[in-house]
Motif scaffolding. Sequence first.
Motif, mmCIF file in Angstrom:
data_model
loop_
_atom_site.group_PDB
_atom_site.id
_atom_site.type_symbol
_atom_site.label_atom_id
_atom_site.label_comp_id
_atom_site.label_asym_id
_atom_site.label_seq_id
_atom_site.Cartn_x
_atom_site.Cartn_y
_atom_site.Cartn_z
ATOM 1 N N SER A 137 7.130 -110.871 -92.003
ATOM 2 C CA SER A 137 6.962 -110.610 -93.226
ATOM 3 C C SER A 137 7.416 -109.000 -93.637
ATOM 4 C CB SER A 137 5.665 -110.621 -93.323
ATOM 5 O OG SER A 137 4.789 -109.404 -92.905
ATOM 6 N N GLN A 138 8.146 -108.458 -92.559
ATOM 7 C CA GLN A 138 8.619 -107.118 -92.815
ATOM 8 C C GLN A 138 10.131 -107.203 -93.307
ATOM 9 O OE1 GLN A 138 8.213 -104.955 -89.285
ATOM 10 N NE2 GLN A 138 6.326 -104.658 -89.629
ATOM 11 N N GLU A 139 10.604 -106.215 -93.956
ATOM 12 C CA GLU A 139 11.723 -106.113 -94.264
ATOM 13 C C GLU A 139 12.739 -105.853 -93.187
ATOM 14 O OE1 GLU A 139 11.360 -103.279 -97.345
ATOM 15 O OE2 GLU A 139 11.422 -104.761 -98.787
ATOM 16 N N TRP A 140 13.941 -106.354 -93.264
ATOM 17 C CA TRP A 140 14.787 -106.259 -92.024
ATOM 18 C C TRP A 140 16.415 -106.006 -92.412
ATOM 19 C CZ3 TRP A 140 14.412 -107.849 -86.779
ATOM 20 C CH2 TRP A 140 12.932 -108.704 -86.482
ATOM 21 N N TYR A 141 16.953 -105.213 -91.630
ATOM 22 C CA TYR A 141 18.229 -104.808 -91.779
ATOM 23 C C TYR A 141 19.357 -105.353 -90.721
ATOM 24 C CZ TYR A 141 15.795 -101.131 -94.614
ATOM 25 O OH TYR A 141 15.084 -100.415 -95.651
ATOM 26 N N PHE A 142 20.498 -105.332 -91.116
ATOM 27 C CA PHE A 142 21.678 -105.840 -90.155
ATOM 28 C C PHE A 142 22.773 -105.117 -90.519
ATOM 29 C CE2 PHE A 142 22.481 -108.660 -93.899
ATOM 30 C CZ PHE A 142 23.773 -108.704 -93.713
ATOM 31 N N THR A 143 23.620 -105.220 -89.339
ATOM 32 C CA THR A 143 24.761 -104.283 -89.606
ATOM 33 C C THR A 143 26.131 -105.220 -89.594
ATOM 34 O OG1 THR A 143 25.278 -104.118 -87.086
ATOM 35 C CG2 THR A 143 24.009 -102.443 -88.012
ATOM 36 N N GLU A 144 26.866 -104.737 -90.536
ATOM 37 C CA GLU A 144 28.179 -105.693 -90.959
ATOM 38 C C GLU A 144 29.352 -104.879 -91.266
ATOM 39 O OE1 GLU A 144 28.582 -109.442 -93.641
ATOM 40 O OE2 GLU A 144 28.468 -107.719 -94.920
ATOM 41 N N ASN A 145 30.259 -104.804 -90.340
ATOM 42 C CA ASN A 145 31.378 -103.905 -90.492
ATOM 43 C C ASN A 145 31.181 -102.309 -90.392
ATOM 44 O OD1 ASN A 145 33.085 -105.995 -90.923
ATOM 45 N ND2 ASN A 145 33.012 -106.234 -93.112
ATOM 46 N N GLY A 146 30.228 -102.064 -89.517
ATOM 47 C CA GLY A 146 29.815 -100.710 -89.368
ATOM 48 C C GLY A 146 28.963 -100.146 -90.469
ATOM 49 N N GLN A 147 28.181 -100.787 -91.201
ATOM 50 C CA GLN A 147 27.604 -100.546 -92.231
ATOM 51 C C GLN A 147 26.127 -101.277 -92.211
ATOM 52 O OE1 GLN A 147 29.091 -100.844 -96.251
ATOM 53 N NE2 GLN A 147 30.764 -99.531 -95.759
ATOM 54 N N LYS A 169 23.071 -103.224 -93.755
ATOM 55 C CA LYS A 169 22.776 -103.959 -95.019
ATOM 56 C C LYS A 169 21.139 -104.241 -95.068
ATOM 57 C CE LYS A 169 26.985 -104.413 -95.806
ATOM 58 N NZ LYS A 169 27.889 -104.329 -96.990
ATOM 59 N N GLY A 170 20.614 -104.175 -96.200
ATOM 60 C CA GLY A 170 19.264 -104.713 -96.192
ATOM 61 C C GLY A 170 18.586 -103.454 -97.059
ATOM 62 N N PRO A 171 17.267 -103.687 -97.427
ATOM 63 C CA PRO A 171 16.468 -104.726 -96.523
ATOM 64 C C PRO A 171 16.454 -105.966 -97.280
ATOM 65 C CG PRO A 171 15.321 -103.279 -97.999
ATOM 66 C CD PRO A 171 16.566 -102.843 -98.220
ATOM 67 N N PHE A 172 16.141 -106.957 -96.152
ATOM 68 C CA PHE A 172 16.039 -108.408 -96.534
ATOM 69 C C PHE A 172 14.847 -108.876 -95.827
ATOM 70 C CE2 PHE A 172 20.471 -107.458 -96.306
ATOM 71 C CZ PHE A 172 20.809 -108.088 -97.608
ATOM 72 N N PRO A 173 14.191 -109.816 -96.491
ATOM 73 C CA PRO A 173 13.002 -110.585 -95.869
ATOM 74 C C PRO A 173 13.598 -111.613 -94.608
ATOM 75 C CG PRO A 173 13.347 -111.647 -97.765
ATOM 76 C CD PRO A 173 14.402 -110.506 -97.669
ATOM 77 N N ALA A 174 12.796 -111.774 -93.633
ATOM 78 C CA ALA A 174 13.125 -112.444 -92.568
ATOM 79 C C ALA A 174 13.725 -113.812 -92.811
ATOM 80 C CB ALA A 174 11.774 -112.598 -91.663
ATOM 81 N N ALA A 175 13.185 -114.548 -93.984
ATOM 82 C CA ALA A 175 13.732 -115.783 -94.345
ATOM 83 C C ALA A 175 15.314 -115.508 -94.730
ATOM 84 C CB ALA A 175 12.987 -116.378 -95.635
ATOM 85 N N ALA A 176 15.528 -114.340 -95.405
ATOM 86 C CA ALA A 176 17.131 -114.081 -95.835
ATOM 87 C C ALA A 176 17.883 -114.016 -94.584
ATOM 88 C CB ALA A 176 17.087 -113.011 -96.740
ATOM 89 N N LEU A 177 17.506 -113.444 -93.625
ATOM 90 C CA LEU A 177 18.190 -113.379 -92.357
ATOM 91 C C LEU A 177 18.536 -114.670 -91.833
ATOM 92 C CD1 LEU A 177 18.015 -110.215 -92.762
ATOM 93 C CD2 LEU A 177 17.755 -110.067 -90.114
ATOM 94 N N LEU A 178 17.276 -115.478 -91.779
ATOM 95 C CA LEU A 178 17.624 -116.782 -91.086
ATOM 96 C C LEU A 178 18.533 -117.670 -92.024
ATOM 97 C CD1 LEU A 178 13.899 -117.493 -90.172
ATOM 98 C CD2 LEU A 178 15.670 -116.948 -88.771
ATOM 99 N N ASP A 179 18.577 -117.231 -93.338
ATOM 100 C CA ASP A 179 19.602 -118.056 -94.151
ATOM 101 C C ASP A 179 20.975 -117.613 -93.860
ATOM 102 O OD1 ASP A 179 17.709 -119.460 -95.441
ATOM 103 O OD2 ASP A 179 17.464 -118.292 -97.010
ATOM 104 N N PHE A 180 20.908 -116.354 -93.819
ATOM 105 C CA PHE A 180 22.394 -115.654 -93.144
ATOM 106 C C PHE A 180 22.905 -116.419 -91.798
ATOM 107 C CE2 PHE A 180 21.120 -111.494 -95.574
ATOM 108 C CZ PHE A 180 21.573 -112.102 -96.986
ATOM 109 N N LEU A 181 22.030 -116.499 -90.903
ATOM 110 C CA LEU A 181 22.251 -116.980 -89.850
ATOM 111 C C LEU A 181 22.709 -118.406 -89.841
ATOM 112 C CD1 LEU A 181 22.174 -116.359 -86.653
ATOM 113 C CD2 LEU A 181 19.868 -117.276 -86.684
ATOM 114 N N GLN A 182 21.858 -119.163 -90.550
ATOM 115 C CA GLN A 182 22.395 -120.790 -90.856
ATOM 116 C C GLN A 182 23.826 -120.898 -91.639
ATOM 117 O OE1 GLN A 182 19.459 -122.883 -92.877
ATOM 118 N NE2 GLN A 182 20.487 -124.668 -92.183
ATOM 119 N N ALA A 183 24.022 -119.747 -92.249
ATOM 120 C CA ALA A 183 25.331 -119.894 -93.165
ATOM 121 C C ALA A 183 26.297 -119.205 -92.398
ATOM 122 C CB ALA A 183 25.097 -119.302 -94.464
ATOM 123 N N ASN A 184 26.142 -118.733 -91.176
ATOM 124 C CA ASN A 184 27.269 -118.009 -90.386
ATOM 125 C C ASN A 184 27.531 -116.498 -90.896
ATOM 126 O OD1 ASN A 184 27.201 -120.051 -88.219
ATOM 127 N ND2 ASN A 184 28.608 -121.120 -89.376
#
Length: 192
Positions: free
Chosen positions: A12-22, A24-39
């Motif tokens: 339920s917390q906000e998550w961050y991820f790195t992309e091209n050295g930057q 990105k976020g914050p995102f809810p966990a569900a959004a990260l799982l969506d990003f994961l599914q969408a590759n």
Amino acid sequence: MTETTNINDSTSQEWYFTENGQRKGPFPAAALLDFLQANRISGDTSVWRKGLQDWQPLKSTELGAPLQEAPPPVAPSNINNALVWIIAIAPIPYAFFSGIIEAFKMDDPLQPHRALDILAFLVPAFINAALCLSDERQLKRAGYSDKWLTTFGFILAPAYLFIRAKRLRHFPSYGITWIATFAVSILLSIPY
């Protein structure tokens, strides 16, 4: 019960991820799982949330549980390389195809042959893209997905071959072969 509470708290917390050295976020966990599914991200993407001491690969966090249910990618030695070898030697047949087009142009050398010029470009480009994208689909089914493979598979065959070799940890022999056959195709197209 404490472990379940911790998982629910972290998802339920906000998550961050790195992309091209930057970051990105914050995102809810569900959004990260969506990003994961969408590759958009992978299990190796670095993620962070409040409570973690440092960035971690997504697959090592509680959000990586779906990844652990999936089988690992097929061993690179078991991947069929037939399509990439066809792509690697394709410049030679394309040179002969261009020669046939030039022979048709010689029937009427004073006329502009725009349609033939376009055909001489589009046929090899379409065949290259189709072969690269077919091979890329095969790699996805084997557990290797990479957005750059799709992009370069559609646009630029030699880049696709080198990126594919790097992704599978192969020596880029098929990329080197493409460069050599491209050089030979240029030599074949020089009028004597």
